[in-house]
Scaffold this active site. Structure first.
Site, PDB file in Angstrom:
ATOM      1  N   HIS A  24      12.845  -2.779   1.713  1.00  0.00           N
ATOM      2  CA  HIS A  24      12.218  -1.294   2.167  1.00  0.00           C
ATOM      3  C   HIS A  24      13.135  -0.436   1.426  1.00  0.00           C
ATOM      4  CE1 HIS A  24       9.639  -3.439   4.737  1.00  0.00           C
ATOM      5  NE2 HIS A  24      10.651  -4.292   5.255  1.00  0.00           N
ATOM      6  N   ASP A  59       1.896 -15.424   6.586  1.00  0.00           N
ATOM      7  CA  ASP A  59       1.688 -16.835   6.418  1.00  0.00           C
ATOM      8  C   ASP A  59       1.706 -17.237   4.792  1.00  0.00           C
ATOM      9  OD1 ASP A  59       1.347 -17.235   8.885  1.00  0.00           O
ATOM     10  OD2 ASP A  59      -0.964 -17.495   8.985  1.00  0.00           O
ATOM     11  N   GLU A  61      12.547  -9.628   1.300  1.00  0.00           N
ATOM     12  CA  GLU A  61      11.797  -8.444   1.815  1.00  0.00           C
ATOM     13  C   GLU A  61      12.773  -7.135   1.718  1.00  0.00           C
ATOM     14  OE1 GLU A  61      10.722  -8.840   5.864  1.00  0.00           O
ATOM     15  OE2 GLU A  61      10.406  -6.577   6.223  1.00  0.00           O
ATOM     16  N   ASN A  79       7.918  -5.550  -1.343  1.00  0.00           N
ATOM     17  CA  ASN A  79       7.961  -4.580  -0.360  1.00  0.00           C
ATOM     18  C   ASN A  79       6.650  -4.627   0.169  1.00  0.00           C
ATOM     19  OD1 ASN A  79       7.950  -2.260   1.115  1.00  0.00           O
ATOM     20  ND2 ASN A  79       9.041  -0.920  -0.592  1.00  0.00           N
ATOM     21  N   ALA A 102       3.224  -0.679   4.841  1.00  0.00           N
ATOM     22  CA  ALA A 102       2.854  -0.891   6.046  1.00  0.00           C
ATOM     23  C   ALA A 102       2.324  -2.385   6.343  1.00  0.00           C
ATOM     24  CB  ALA A 102       1.624   0.186   6.119  1.00  0.00           C
ATOM     25  N   PRO A 154       0.715  -1.264  -0.102  1.00  0.00           N
ATOM     26  CA  PRO A 154       0.007   0.054  -0.042  1.00  0.00           C
ATOM     27  C   PRO A 154       0.908   1.437  -0.073  1.00  0.00           C
ATOM     28  CG  PRO A 154      -0.186  -1.254   2.114  1.00  0.00           C
ATOM     29  CD  PRO A 154       0.582  -2.020   1.231  1.00  0.00           C
TER      30      PRO A 154
HETATM   31  C1  DHK Z   1       7.518   1.470   2.806  1.00  0.00           C
HETATM   32  C2  DHK Z   1       6.351   1.839   3.452  1.00  0.00           C
HETATM   33  O1  DHK Z   1       5.071   2.235   3.018  1.00  0.00           O
HETATM   34  C3  DHK Z   1       6.030   1.821   4.934  1.00  0.00           C
HETATM   35  O2  DHK Z   1       5.006   1.776   5.469  1.00  0.00           O
HETATM   36  C4  DHK Z   1       7.212   1.136   5.622  1.00  0.00           C
HETATM   37  C5  DHK Z   1       8.491   0.971   3.605  1.00  0.00           C
HETATM   38  C6  DHK Z   1       8.708   1.184   5.151  1.00  0.00           C
HETATM   39  C7  DHK Z   1       9.961   1.300   2.713  1.00  0.00           C
HETATM   40  O3  DHK Z   1      10.955   1.958   3.557  1.00  0.00           O
HETATM   41  O4  DHK Z   1       9.654   0.995   1.407  1.00  0.00           O
HETATM   42  O5  DHK Z   1       7.535   1.388   6.964  1.00  0.00           O
END
Ligand code: DHK
Length: 145
Positions: A102, A86, A100, A73, A76, A10
């Site tokens: 970010h 899961d 994963e 990614n 949230a 999202p």
């Molecule tokens: C992206 C988001 O939208 C946040 O909710 C995460 C992540 C971090 C990112 O750094 O790509 O906390």
């Protein structure tokens, strides 16, 4: 020939205009172009984004059923979605890598971002390198051996 699914949760559809001080000024089209340029011969990048948890879980099933590595990614959802966790566990149980990623470093931000319910079932985690987090993940999932 393989496809790497690059799945984005999202609000990542707003990259480019969303908090550029945190997430940079590039949008998902820029990210897709970078990854496509980096992809080794025979590797197709299939980049998707959704704000819908059920749709994201469906895409993870697709990766399992098709044998596709996943760069995820969870945005949230990282911090609270046991349903996504899961589903992600099915990828590693199938012997496929799930990285994963970010863009930011959640550990350097608000306390609620310090918890990931996904990391425990991921093959690995890369955070804090902007779009390079995805590029490093692509190297990890496509390297031989
Ligand atoms: C992206 C988001 O939208 C946040 O909710 C995460 C992540 C971090 C990112 O750094 O790509 O906390």
């Amino acid at each position: 020939m393989t496809t790497v699914l690059v799945l984005n949760g999202p609000n990542l559809g707003r990259l480019g205009s969303r908090e550029p001080d945190v997430y940079g000024s590039g949008d998902l089209d820029d990210l897709c172009a970078l990854l496509t340029a980096d992809a080794p011969d025979g590797v197709t990048i299939d980049l998707r984004q959704t704000n819908d948890e059920a749709e994201l879980i469906g895409w993870i099933y697709e990766a399992v059923d098709s044998g596709f590595p996943v760069i995820l990614n969870p945005a949230a959802f990282t911090h609270y979605s046991y349903a996504l966790r899961d589903a992600a566990a099915l990828v590693s149980k199938a012997g496929l890598p799930l990285v994963e990623v970010h863009i930011s470093n959640p550990h350097a931000r608000e306390t609620f971002r310090h918890t990931s319910v996904i990391s425990g079932v991921a093959t690995g985690v890369i955070a804090g390198f902007g779009f390079d987090s995805y590029r490093l993940a692509l190297t990890a999932v496509t390297r031989a051996g």
